[in-house]
Design a protein around this motif. Sequence first.
Motif, PDB file in Angstrom:
ATOM      1  N   VAL A   1       7.248  10.451   1.506  1.00 55.81           N
ATOM      2  CA  VAL A   1       6.303   9.625   2.246  1.00 55.81           C
ATOM      3  C   VAL A   1       5.058  10.460   2.532  1.00 55.81           C
ATOM      4  N   THR A   2       3.888   9.856   2.352  1.00 55.38           N
ATOM      5  CA  THR A   2       2.632  10.547   2.664  1.00 55.38           C
ATOM      6  C   THR A   2       1.874   9.731   3.703  1.00 55.38           C
ATOM      7  N   ALA A   3       1.342  10.438   4.713  1.00 57.89           N
ATOM      8  CA  ALA A   3       0.531   9.792   5.746  1.00 57.89           C
ATOM      9  C   ALA A   3      -0.915  10.164   5.501  1.00 57.89           C
ATOM     10  N   SER A   4      -1.825   9.215   5.735  1.00 53.52           N
ATOM     11  CA  SER A   4      -3.228   9.483   5.446  1.00 53.52           C
ATOM     12  C   SER A   4      -4.101   8.983   6.579  1.00 53.52           C
ATOM     13  N   THR A   5      -5.321   9.535   6.668  1.00 54.23           N
ATOM     14  CA  THR A   5      -6.257   9.107   7.713  1.00 54.23           C
ATOM     15  C   THR A   5      -6.982   7.816   7.334  1.00 54.23           C
ATOM     16  N   ASP A   6      -6.577   7.177   6.221  1.00 58.79           N
ATOM     17  CA  ASP A   6      -7.157   5.861   5.902  1.00 58.79           C
ATOM     18  C   ASP A   6      -6.357   4.731   6.539  1.00 58.79           C
ATOM     19  N   GLY A   7      -5.347   5.077   7.366  1.00 56.54           N
ATOM     20  CA  GLY A   7      -4.571   4.053   8.057  1.00 56.54           C
ATOM     21  C   GLY A   7      -3.385   3.542   7.265  1.00 56.54           C
ATOM     22  N   THR A   8      -2.978   4.287   6.228  1.00 53.30           N
ATOM     23  CA  THR A   8      -1.791   3.872   5.477  1.00 53.30           C
ATOM     24  C   THR A   8      -0.801   5.022   5.384  1.00 53.30           C
ATOM     25  N   CYS A   9       0.472   4.647   5.301  1.00 53.38           N
ATOM     26  CA  CYS A   9       1.530   5.574   4.899  1.00 53.38           C
ATOM     27  C   CYS A   9       2.143   4.967   3.646  1.00 53.38           C
ATOM     28  N   ILE A  10       2.309   5.791   2.615  1.00 54.97           N
ATOM     29  CA  ILE A  10       2.860   5.271   1.369  1.00 54.97           C
ATOM     30  C   ILE A  10       4.170   5.991   1.054  1.00 54.97           C
ATOM     31  N   ILE A  11       5.175   5.204   0.697  1.00 53.96           N
ATOM     32  CA  ILE A  11       6.455   5.772   0.274  1.00 53.96           C
ATOM     33  C   ILE A  11       6.472   5.743  -1.249  1.00 53.96           C
ATOM     34  N   TRP A  12       6.621   6.947  -1.853  1.00 52.24           N
ATOM     35  CA  TRP A  12       6.541   7.083  -3.308  1.00 52.24           C
ATOM     36  C   TRP A  12       7.915   7.300  -3.908  1.00 52.24           C
ATOM     37  N   ASP A  13       8.124   6.724  -5.070  1.00 57.55           N
ATOM     38  CA  ASP A  13       9.325   6.988  -5.861  1.00 57.55           C
ATOM     39  C   ASP A  13       9.041   8.219  -6.709  1.00 57.55           C
ATOM     40  N   LEU A  14       9.793   9.306  -6.485  1.00 57.20           N
ATOM     41  CA  LEU A  14       9.503  10.550  -7.203  1.00 57.20           C
ATOM     42  C   LEU A  14      10.159  10.610  -8.581  1.00 57.20           C
ATOM     43  N   VAL A  15      10.953   9.579  -8.914  1.00 57.29           N
ATOM     44  CA  VAL A  15      11.524   9.541 -10.267  1.00 57.29           C
ATOM     45  C   VAL A  15      10.572   8.777 -11.188  1.00 57.29           C
ATOM     46  N   ARG A  16      10.194   7.556 -10.788  1.00 53.82           N
ATOM     47  CA  ARG A  16       9.272   6.759 -11.607  1.00 53.82           C
ATOM     48  C   ARG A  16       7.828   7.150 -11.356  1.00 53.82           C
ATOM     49  N   LEU A  17       7.599   7.953 -10.259  1.00 58.96           N
ATOM     50  CA  LEU A  17       6.247   8.350  -9.857  1.00 58.96           C
ATOM     51  C   LEU A  17       5.357   7.117  -9.655  1.00 58.96           C
TER      52      LEU A  17
ATOM     53  N   ARG B   1       4.462   3.818  -6.551  1.00 63.33           N
ATOM     54  CA  ARG B   1       4.527   3.468  -5.137  1.00 63.33           C
ATOM     55  C   ARG B   1       5.685   2.530  -4.886  1.00 63.33           C
ATOM     56  N   ASN B   2       6.490   2.825  -3.870  1.00 64.23           N
ATOM     57  CA  ASN B   2       7.574   1.928  -3.480  1.00 64.23           C
ATOM     58  C   ASN B   2       7.131   0.958  -2.395  1.00 64.23           C
ATOM     59  N   GLN B   3       6.490   1.504  -1.378  1.00 69.51           N
ATOM     60  CA  GLN B   3       6.208   0.704  -0.196  1.00 69.51           C
ATOM     61  C   GLN B   3       4.966   1.243   0.489  1.00 69.51           C
ATOM     62  N   MET B   4       4.246   0.367   1.153  1.00 69.23           N
ATOM     63  CA  MET B   4       3.064   0.822   1.869  1.00 69.23           C
ATOM     64  C   MET B   4       3.083   0.284   3.295  1.00 69.23           C
ATOM     65  N   ILE B   5       2.701   1.149   4.224  1.00 65.83           N
ATOM     66  CA  ILE B   5       2.665   0.785   5.640  1.00 65.83           C
ATOM     67  C   ILE B   5       1.207   0.810   6.089  1.00 65.83           C
TER      68      ILE B   5
ATOM     69  N   PHE C   1      12.776   0.373   3.705  1.00 62.14           N
ATOM     70  CA  PHE C   1      13.074  -0.602   2.651  1.00 62.14           C
ATOM     71  C   PHE C   1      11.920  -1.594   2.424  1.00 62.14           C
ATOM     72  N   ASP C   2      11.388  -2.168   3.513  1.00 65.75           N
ATOM     73  CA  ASP C   2      10.328  -3.166   3.305  1.00 65.75           C
ATOM     74  C   ASP C   2       9.041  -2.848   4.071  1.00 65.75           C
ATOM     75  N   GLY C   3       8.983  -1.693   4.735  1.00 65.38           N
ATOM     76  CA  GLY C   3       7.738  -1.293   5.390  1.00 65.38           C
ATOM     77  C   GLY C   3       7.404  -2.083   6.635  1.00 65.38           C
ATOM     78  N   SER C   4       8.409  -2.704   7.242  1.00 67.70           N
ATOM     79  CA  SER C   4       8.120  -3.498   8.451  1.00 67.70           C
ATOM     80  C   SER C   4       8.271  -2.610   9.693  1.00 67.70           C
ATOM     81  N   VAL C   5       7.486  -2.928  10.723  1.00 66.54           N
ATOM     82  CA  VAL C   5       7.535  -2.127  11.936  1.00 66.54           C
ATOM     83  C   VAL C   5       8.720  -2.562  12.786  1.00 66.54           C
ATOM     84  N   ILE C   6       9.494  -1.591  13.288  1.00 72.34           N
ATOM     85  CA  ILE C   6      10.667  -1.898  14.101  1.00 72.34           C
ATOM     86  C   ILE C   6      10.289  -1.891  15.576  1.00 72.34           C
ATOM     87  N   ARG C   7       9.596  -0.816  15.994  1.00 70.10           N
ATOM     88  CA  ARG C   7       9.180  -0.750  17.402  1.00 70.10           C
ATOM     89  C   ARG C   7       7.988   0.184  17.522  1.00 70.10           C
ATOM     90  N   GLU C   8       7.258   0.037  18.625  1.00 68.72           N
ATOM     91  CA  GLU C   8       6.138   0.937  18.910  1.00 68.72           C
ATOM     92  C   GLU C   8       6.273   1.459  20.331  1.00 68.72           C
TER      93      GLU C   8
END
Length: 626
Positions: free
Chosen positions: A483-499, A501-505, A538-545
């Motif tokens: 998972v990578t966090a960025s200052t553009d307001g997104t976190c992306i979960i990457w698949d390191l086998v297929r290289l 993107r799996n999911q974006m937050i 799994f689906d990038g949904s927020v659980i709690r804040e």
Amino acid sequence: MENQIPPKAEVAEVAEVAELELEAAIGFNGHVPTGLKCHPDQEHLIFPLGCTVLIQAINTQEQNFLHGHSNNVSCVAISKSGLYLASGQVTFMGFKADIILWDYKQRELIARLSLHKGKIEALAFSPNDLYLVSLGGPDDGSVVVWNIAKREAICGSPAAGLNVGNATTVIFSRCRDEMFVTAGNGTIRVWELDLPNRKIWPTECQTGQMKRIVMCITIAVDDSFFYLGTTTGDILKMNPRTKLLADTGPAKDKFSLGVSTIKCLKMGGLLVGSGAGLLVFCKSPSYKPIKKIQLQGGITSITLRGEGHHFFVGTEESHIYRVNFTDFKETLIATCHFEAVQDVVFPFGTDELFATCAKKDIRVWHTLSNRELLRITVPNMTCHCINFMRDGKSIISAWDDGRIRAFAPETGRLMYVINNAHRIGVTAIATTSDCKRVISGGGEGEVRVWQIGCQTQKLEEALKEHKSSVSCIRVKNNNLECVTASTDGTCIIWDLVRLRRNQMILANTLFQCVCYHPEEFQIITSGTDRKIAYWEVFDGSVIRELEGSLSGSINGMDITMEGVHFVTGGNDHLVKVWDYNGGEVTHVGVGHSGNITRIRISPGNQYIVSVSADGAVLRWKYPFTS
């Protein structure tokens, strides 16, 4: 300004939860003039670190912390008897800057003395502990004499005349409680205290044609003369009775970058420290070096232990040396970062040592003794982030010149460099547990996967999704995704086998940090919106804040191996321990005076180590037994 003084609500919140125990601090603010002091008991060193004053035992390294200032400490003074300490601070324009009087034996605050605005420039105690004299900063410009017993001001006066610069340094007579000397830019004044009339009377000292800016001042044991060190690199010797210049020197080889600190010895002669790091023993009237050594960083304090057979020297690069007078040899007794610390990391599976990086340095520390084991320096570059390879055979570091450098952790030898890894500097880095891949993030927002062989480093894939710099990368234990966090307001979960993107937050924040829960079905993130968010992988949904802090961004977080607790730190200068399931703060650590940049829990859950922008590295006791 909001970052400096926690709002009332935050203080109330801190009051209800338990306090974290601060075990040790690595740090010393070497920029405070004469900030390093040896206590008259000859067993303790006293020095400022951010907004705390540290008392450190010379032999046992045991530390006590004096908390009470709301901003950086700008000067420290000790009374001749050793009963009292006084420290002054800086504050914001127009606000009152406090002087705090401390009881040395009890290690507690006696009184707050507030009169000066903006900054306390210098402090001095009278020889019999009757009075304290304080000098305000350039916005204040006044000198005030305080009665220590009554803890109140006796009188005050403008420190310098109208047509000269500011006074920056003050010293009391060694014999009389009624005389002190102030000096600064073009001004040298001897003051007499007139207690019955509550007045202080200045006499301007005559230096003839010489115009000098005084940096430091020392006075002979019998008050016969006082000596002034100047920015020009020479020394003036003045007579306090006649107020006339006795002699000056050296005539030829003046001290480079000015005489920044000076100390008069009982046996005659002067110890002089220059802005270029030269420590010299010399005598009036020639002031030619009799003994000299070169130290690292401009010298800002010299403090004698007893009569001065041993003395301690502090430099701007935050080194503390012990020097033996007879053979004039230096021993380095303490080092620390003098720039903002960017990152801290433990090697896998051990808490015996850890590494930190700041500006051009990477340093490896021994955890229990706080000693620096290794320093790796790349001049004129900035290291943003470091990581240990899982096998412990290399330290991978990310630099602002766009290169990834790997060093051997025992020797600091450069093992390999990946040139042009990113366009606008490498800002984040992570390694896989099989030691075959390095994942890096850059200032332009690319995430790149590198294959590390025995002799080769190959770019496997460049993942272009983020629009702004990558701030944090975490890899899953099985190396299949990251998972990578960025200052553009997104976190992306990457698949390191297929290289791919799996999911974006997405969130309306600049993400600063991200962690996988050890069971790896959830991640937690935080950033400039001060919220700690739990997300479903799994689906990038927020659980709690959760509301992470009441002021300022959250810059660092780490989670325990079991996933029961996690820690956060940020611009409110507080270290917080959270219960993962309850979402409650269980412990708070107060001690940093700069913004906390990164924080880690040691493997085995013994310690929490947090680092901050004022160069401090703080080690806290982990509050729960695992």
